[in-house]
Motif scaffolding. Structure first.
Motif, PDB file in Angstrom:
ATOM      1  N   GLN A  38       0.851  -1.189   0.000  1.00  0.00           N
ATOM      2  CA  GLN A  38       0.000   0.000   0.000  1.00  0.00           C
ATOM      3  C   GLN A  38       0.883   1.234   0.000  1.00  0.00           C
ATOM      4  OE1 GLN A  38      -2.542   0.673   3.487  1.00  0.00           O
ATOM      5  NE2 GLN A  38      -4.180   1.347   2.141  1.00  0.00           N
ATOM      6  N   GLY A  43      -5.014   2.376  -2.478  1.00  0.00           N
ATOM      7  CA  GLY A  43      -5.562   1.101  -2.034  1.00  0.00           C
ATOM      8  C   GLY A  43      -4.499   0.030  -1.956  1.00  0.00           C
TER       9      GLY A  43
ATOM     10  N   LEU B  91     -12.418   0.476   3.390  1.00  0.00           N
ATOM     11  CA  LEU B  91     -12.052  -0.193   2.161  1.00  0.00           C
ATOM     12  C   LEU B  91     -13.103  -1.219   1.772  1.00  0.00           C
ATOM     13  CD1 LEU B  91      -8.312  -0.948   2.998  1.00  0.00           C
ATOM     14  CD2 LEU B  91      -9.119   0.730   1.333  1.00  0.00           C
ATOM     15  N   PHE B 102      -9.180  -4.787  -4.332  1.00  0.00           N
ATOM     16  CA  PHE B 102      -9.553  -3.730  -3.404  1.00  0.00           C
ATOM     17  C   PHE B 102      -9.794  -2.417  -4.127  1.00  0.00           C
ATOM     18  CE2 PHE B 102      -9.086  -5.288   0.926  1.00  0.00           C
ATOM     19  CZ  PHE B 102      -8.476  -6.508   0.702  1.00  0.00           C
ATOM     20  N   SER B 104      -9.963   1.906  -3.728  1.00  0.00           N
ATOM     21  CA  SER B 104      -9.036   2.888  -3.167  1.00  0.00           C
ATOM     22  C   SER B 104      -9.483   3.409  -1.816  1.00  0.00           C
ATOM     23  CB  SER B 104      -8.854   4.050  -4.139  1.00  0.00           C
ATOM     24  OG  SER B 104      -8.255   3.597  -5.337  1.00  0.00           O
ATOM     25  N   GLY B 105     -10.713   3.108  -1.436  1.00  0.00           N
ATOM     26  CA  GLY B 105     -11.175   3.455  -0.108  1.00  0.00           C
ATOM     27  C   GLY B 105     -11.891   4.787  -0.017  1.00  0.00           C
TER      28      GLY B 105
END
Lengths: 114, 111
Positions: A38, A43, B91, B102, B104-105
């Motif tokens: 990260q 992300g 997330l 995932f 990027s939140g």
């Protein structure tokens, strides 16, 4: 229940030096194991994963990890660090079933100095 | 396919307000996960869905947290009566078989 322990919250290396990030897991069944990276304000990006088969797993950016069942470990290595490797690294485990949730360790911050 | 999308990217809210985040998974992924990540910590699993069914919600942090995935596509995570301790990155991830992707939140700041 599964769990992951990452030894060392911070690791510092010089550019060109070996990178070793440690991960030990606990699982009652054969695990799937992952390493993610990260970068700040981004992300999670998958580096590599172990599911079954060959215990030495090669990933992106020159990283690799070896699954050692006897040691319950899945350490991440890279022969020669680059400045761009500076980031947060997370080890994660899930059950040997598709779709169960990943359980993460607390992470290791890698710093690379010139 | 552009991956897992989360909206908004940033949210600042006053304590006591309700907030809702959205996650759009990769279209063929039938499983969707929510995590919370606080500074200096690894992602903490909250809940997950298989299609529209919520299969695990015991790890939601309190009854102020709830999640839905009404049609098995996008999902929302709601936090009611926000507290300063809710400030974190939220997330979302989706998966199919053994691959997880995932987003990027959403960064939440409670002031």
């Amino acid at each position: 229940a599964q769990s992951v322990t990452q030894l060392g919250s911070h690791v510092s290396v010089s550019e060109g030096a070996l990178v070793l990030l440690r991960c030990n897991y606990s699982s009652s069944v054969p695990p799937y194991l992952f390493w993610y990276v990260q970068y700040p304000n981004q992300g999670l990006q998958l580096l590599l994963k172990y599911t079954t088969g060959a215990t030495l797993v090669k990933g992106i950016n020159g990283f690799e990890a070896e699954f050692k069942k006897s040691e319950t470990s899945f350490h991440l290595t890279k022969p020669s660090a680059h400045m761009s490797d500076a980031a947060e690294y997370f080890c994660a485990v899930t059950l040997n079933q598709a779709g169960t949730a990943l359980i993460f360790g607390k992470g290791t911050t890698l710093s690379v100095s010139s | 396919d552009t991956g897992v999308s989360q909206d908004p990217r940033h949210k600042i809210t006053k304590r006591g307000q309700n907030v809702t985040f959205r996650c759009d998974p990769i279209s063929e992924h039938n499983r969707l996960y929510w995590y919370r990540q606080t500074l200096g910590q690894g992602p903490e699993f909250l809940t997950y869905f298989q299609n529209e069914a919520q299969l695990e919600k015991s790890r939601l942090l309190s009854d102020r947290f709830s999640a839905e995935r009404p049609k098995g596509s996008f999902s929302t995570l709601e936090i009611q009566r926000t507290e300063q301790g809710d400030s974190a990155m939220y997330l979302c991830a989706s998966s199919f078989r053994d691959g997880y992707t995932f987003g990027s939140g959403t960064r939440l700041t409670v002031v």
